[in-house]
Design a protein around this motif. Structure first.
Motif, PDB file in Angstrom:
ATOM      1  N   ILE A   1       0.846  -1.195   0.000  1.00 39.24           N
ATOM      2  CA  ILE A   1       0.000   0.000   0.000  1.00 39.24           C
ATOM      3  C   ILE A   1       0.883   1.247   0.000  1.00 39.24           C
ATOM      4  O   ILE A   1       1.851   1.339   0.758  1.00 39.24           O
ATOM      5  CB  ILE A   1      -0.910   0.015   1.242  1.00 39.24           C
ATOM      6  CG1 ILE A   1      -1.951  -1.103   1.140  1.00 39.24           C
ATOM      7  CG2 ILE A   1      -1.588   1.363   1.424  1.00 39.24           C
ATOM      8  CD1 ILE A   1      -2.666  -1.382   2.449  1.00 39.24           C
ATOM      9  N   THR A   2       0.546   2.195  -0.863  1.00 38.18           N
ATOM     10  CA  THR A   2       1.255   3.473  -0.890  1.00 38.18           C
ATOM     11  C   THR A   2       0.240   4.612  -0.873  1.00 38.18           C
ATOM     12  O   THR A   2      -0.977   4.403  -0.911  1.00 38.18           O
ATOM     13  CB  THR A   2       2.140   3.621  -2.141  1.00 38.18           C
ATOM     14  OG1 THR A   2       1.301   3.729  -3.309  1.00 38.18           O
ATOM     15  CG2 THR A   2       3.106   2.447  -2.303  1.00 38.18           C
ATOM     16  N   GLU A   3       0.772   5.813  -0.857  1.00 38.70           N
ATOM     17  CA  GLU A   3      -0.063   7.019  -0.899  1.00 38.70           C
ATOM     18  C   GLU A   3      -1.008   7.000  -2.098  1.00 38.70           C
ATOM     19  O   GLU A   3      -2.133   7.500  -2.019  1.00 38.70           O
ATOM     20  CB  GLU A   3       0.849   8.251  -0.978  1.00 38.70           C
ATOM     21  CG  GLU A   3       0.143   9.575  -1.141  1.00 38.70           C
ATOM     22  CD  GLU A   3      -0.472  10.116   0.139  1.00 38.70           C
ATOM     23  OE1 GLU A   3      -1.269  11.069   0.053  1.00 38.70           O
ATOM     24  OE2 GLU A   3      -0.149   9.595   1.221  1.00 38.70           O
ATOM     25  N   ALA A   4      -0.580   6.401  -3.209  1.00 34.33           N
ATOM     26  CA  ALA A   4      -1.434   6.339  -4.396  1.00 34.33           C
ATOM     27  C   ALA A   4      -2.721   5.575  -4.120  1.00 34.33           C
ATOM     28  O   ALA A   4      -3.810   5.967  -4.562  1.00 34.33           O
ATOM     29  CB  ALA A   4      -0.677   5.703  -5.562  1.00 34.33           C
ATOM     30  N   ASP A   5      -2.631   4.475  -3.388  1.00 31.27           N
ATOM     31  CA  ASP A   5      -3.820   3.685  -3.061  1.00 31.27           C
ATOM     32  C   ASP A   5      -4.760   4.464  -2.143  1.00 31.27           C
ATOM     33  O   ASP A   5      -5.977   4.407  -2.300  1.00 31.27           O
ATOM     34  CB  ASP A   5      -3.406   2.372  -2.394  1.00 31.27           C
ATOM     35  CG  ASP A   5      -2.580   1.492  -3.308  1.00 31.27           C
ATOM     36  OD1 ASP A   5      -3.127   1.002  -4.318  1.00 31.27           O
ATOM     37  OD2 ASP A   5      -1.380   1.310  -3.021  1.00 31.27           O
ATOM     38  N   ILE A   6      -4.188   5.178  -1.185  1.00 34.76           N
ATOM     39  CA  ILE A   6      -5.022   5.976  -0.285  1.00 34.76           C
ATOM     40  C   ILE A   6      -5.842   6.992  -1.086  1.00 34.76           C
ATOM     41  O   ILE A   6      -7.044   7.158  -0.865  1.00 34.76           O
ATOM     42  CB  ILE A   6      -4.149   6.688   0.768  1.00 34.76           C
ATOM     43  CG1 ILE A   6      -3.476   5.671   1.684  1.00 34.76           C
ATOM     44  CG2 ILE A   6      -4.979   7.677   1.584  1.00 34.76           C
ATOM     45  CD1 ILE A   6      -2.441   6.280   2.630  1.00 34.76           C
ATOM     46  N   ARG A   7      -5.202   7.648  -2.025  1.00 28.16           N
ATOM     47  CA  ARG A   7      -5.876   8.714  -2.777  1.00 28.16           C
ATOM     48  C   ARG A   7      -6.951   8.174  -3.713  1.00 28.16           C
ATOM     49  O   ARG A   7      -7.977   8.835  -3.915  1.00 28.16           O
ATOM     50  CB  ARG A   7      -4.844   9.552  -3.533  1.00 28.16           C
ATOM     51  CG  ARG A   7      -3.909  10.284  -2.592  1.00 28.16           C
ATOM     52  CD  ARG A   7      -3.035  11.304  -3.288  1.00 28.16           C
ATOM     53  NE  ARG A   7      -2.152  11.947  -2.316  1.00 28.16           N
ATOM     54  CZ  ARG A   7      -1.451  13.052  -2.562  1.00 28.16           C
ATOM     55  NH1 ARG A   7      -1.544  13.641  -3.756  1.00 28.16           N
ATOM     56  NH2 ARG A   7      -0.673  13.574  -1.634  1.00 28.16           N
ATOM     57  N   LEU A   8      -6.743   7.010  -4.283  1.00 32.87           N
ATOM     58  CA  LEU A   8      -7.788   6.424  -5.115  1.00 32.87           C
ATOM     59  C   LEU A   8      -8.922   5.897  -4.243  1.00 32.87           C
ATOM     60  O   LEU A   8     -10.104   6.071  -4.566  1.00 32.87           O
ATOM     61  CB  LEU A   8      -7.221   5.302  -5.981  1.00 32.87           C
ATOM     62  CG  LEU A   8      -8.229   4.569  -6.881  1.00 32.87           C
ATOM     63  CD1 LEU A   8      -8.969   5.534  -7.804  1.00 32.87           C
ATOM     64  CD2 LEU A   8      -7.530   3.474  -7.689  1.00 32.87           C
ATOM     65  N   PHE A   9      -8.587   5.278  -3.128  1.00 36.30           N
ATOM     66  CA  PHE A   9      -9.611   4.690  -2.258  1.00 36.30           C
ATOM     67  C   PHE A   9     -10.631   5.716  -1.795  1.00 36.30           C
ATOM     68  O   PHE A   9     -11.831   5.434  -1.769  1.00 36.30           O
ATOM     69  CB  PHE A   9      -8.940   4.041  -1.037  1.00 36.30           C
ATOM     70  CG  PHE A   9      -9.924   3.548  -0.002  1.00 36.30           C
ATOM     71  CD1 PHE A   9     -10.594   2.349  -0.177  1.00 36.30           C
ATOM     72  CD2 PHE A   9     -10.190   4.301   1.148  1.00 36.30           C
ATOM     73  CE1 PHE A   9     -11.515   1.897   0.765  1.00 36.30           C
ATOM     74  CE2 PHE A   9     -11.100   3.853   2.091  1.00 36.30           C
ATOM     75  CZ  PHE A   9     -11.765   2.656   1.899  1.00 36.30           C
ATOM     76  N   THR A  10     -10.203   6.903  -1.421  1.00 39.84           N
ATOM     77  CA  THR A  10     -11.148   7.866  -0.851  1.00 39.84           C
ATOM     78  C   THR A  10     -12.200   8.311  -1.854  1.00 39.84           C
ATOM     79  O   THR A  10     -13.286   8.740  -1.456  1.00 39.84           O
ATOM     80  CB  THR A  10     -10.417   9.087  -0.263  1.00 39.84           C
ATOM     81  OG1 THR A  10      -9.642   9.720  -1.275  1.00 39.84           O
ATOM     82  CG2 THR A  10      -9.530   8.682   0.900  1.00 39.84           C
ATOM     83  N   THR A  11     -11.909   8.208  -3.137  1.00 37.52           N
ATOM     84  CA  THR A  11     -12.941   8.460  -4.148  1.00 37.52           C
ATOM     85  C   THR A  11     -13.782   7.211  -4.383  1.00 37.52           C
ATOM     86  O   THR A  11     -15.011   7.281  -4.443  1.00 37.52           O
ATOM     87  CB  THR A  11     -12.309   8.923  -5.470  1.00 37.52           C
ATOM     88  OG1 THR A  11     -11.662  10.185  -5.270  1.00 37.52           O
ATOM     89  CG2 THR A  11     -13.371   9.091  -6.555  1.00 37.52           C
ATOM     90  N   LEU A  12     -13.140   6.054  -4.501  1.00 41.72           N
ATOM     91  CA  LEU A  12     -13.896   4.825  -4.774  1.00 41.72           C
ATOM     92  C   LEU A  12     -14.902   4.519  -3.672  1.00 41.72           C
ATOM     93  O   LEU A  12     -16.021   4.070  -3.947  1.00 41.72           O
ATOM     94  CB  LEU A  12     -12.937   3.642  -4.940  1.00 41.72           C
ATOM     95  CG  LEU A  12     -12.018   3.658  -6.164  1.00 41.72           C
ATOM     96  CD1 LEU A  12     -11.203   2.367  -6.222  1.00 41.72           C
ATOM     97  CD2 LEU A  12     -12.787   3.865  -7.460  1.00 41.72           C
TER      98      LEU A  12
END
Length: 339
Positions: A221-232
């Motif tokens: 998990i990286t910052e990229a996953d966090i940022r996509l998750f909050t929209t999904l």
């Protein structure tokens, strides 16, 4: 960012442009902007409804910064002074002693332009806003605050992968994170159609990328996953209907739905999500596109806990680290806001 005030009624009536963060001071290990990392000095102000603030909530929990950086949770439904602390006894934040986040902004700069947004970090001794730079904040939590991370904290922004992470995050921001807003607040048909097309074009590209790998960049998990998750995690609840991003639902895309469930079921993600706050904020605050302020009953949230089988792709969620511990009682999501 969750800007408040009279601008909420204007959404859908004028072209949407996301304003840049005005207060971009950084809290760093060397204190070069005048704000050194210091346990207990700062307070993170968030709304569980806001995707930009939710990034910081997730990062703080994954990194184990609860003791070092206290957190205030604002009411998801704003009034004409924006984010307020009506969830707290007496309607005041118990640490900052203020009723509205705008008071911290005004202590930093009288009549600040650009609205009052979350996430925001406030200097507790002075009561002044330090930063509302949602793009940089979580990167600094991952890097500048490392001396205060919990043992076993994951590396959310590994140096060797930063170029790849930055590229993915830029694409996700433009077409997905901000794209749903451009579609939802569009004031003209052509503007809406282009934004909506961009959202789903990028989601389909992301689905192709994630079909063969568990996470967006690397095997953790990286910052990229966090940022996509909050929209999904907000997609079917608000963006599909409220923002008219309705070519298909998240639950209708097998790869993205499994990916989102995988993250949701990972400690630090789903245990920070409050669907009640999310729905009430979007449907009751954005009166420019939902003048009745009626909050829909759906969607059914039961599926978020269903098996995802993404572990078959390998990957190590926390790398060489460990999951965060249980959510503290005072920060738990109320039962009505979780599946």
């Amino acid at each position: 960012m969750g800007d408040g005030g009279d601008g909420n009624a204007a959404y859908g009536h004028k072209r949407f442009e996301r304003s840049a963060s005005r207060f971009t001071d950084r809290i760093t290990a060397d204190g070069r902007d005048g704000w050194p990392v210091e346990a207990g000095r700062y307070r993170l102000v968030v709304s569980r409804a806001c995707p930009w603030a939710s990034r910081a909530v997730i990062s703080r929990r994954l990194l184990g910064l609860e003791d070092a950086l206290s957190m205030a949770i604002a009411d998801p439904v704003q009034d004409d002074r924006s984010w307020r602390f009506t969830l707290d006894p007496g309607g005041r934040d118990p640490v900052l002693g203020i009723r509205y986040l705008s008071e911290a902004y005004e202590r930093r700069e009288s009549d600040p332009p650009g609205g009052v947004s979350v996430p925001a970090v406030v200097d507790v001794p002075s009561g002044k806003l330090v930063t509302n730079d949602y793009r940089q904040l979580t990167l600094d939590l991952a890097t500048e605050w490392s001396a205060l991370h919990r043992p076993g904290a994951p590396d959310l922004y590994p140096e060797r992968l930063r170029d790849q992470i930055d590229t993915v995050m830029a694409e996700v921001y433009e077409d997905v994170n901000n794209g749903v807003y451009r579609a939802g607040f569009a004031s003209e048909q052509k503007e809406y159609e282009q934004a909506c097309a961009d959202v789903f074009r990028r989601l389909e590209l992301l689905a192709s990328r994630l079909a063969g790998q568990r996470y967006l960049v690397g095997d953790t998990i990286t910052e990229a996953d966090i940022r996509l998750f909050t929209t999904l995690v907000r997609f079917d609840a608000v963006y599909h209907g409220h923002f008219k991003c309705n070519r298909w639902k998240l639950t209708e895309n097998p790869v993205l739905w499994a990916y989102a469930r995988d993250l949701f079921q990972t400690p630090g993600f789903g245990d920070t999500v409050d669907f009640d706050h999310i729905k009430r904020h979007y449907y009751q605050v954005h009166t420019g596109i939902n003048p009745t302020r009626i909050v829909p009953l759906g969607p059914d949230l039961a599926g978020w806990r269903s098996p995802h089988r993404r572990e078959d792709l390998g990957g190590r969620p926390f790398g060489d680290g460990t999951p965060p511990g249980p959510v503290r009682a005072q920060e738990q999501v109320p039962a009505r806001g979780r599946p």
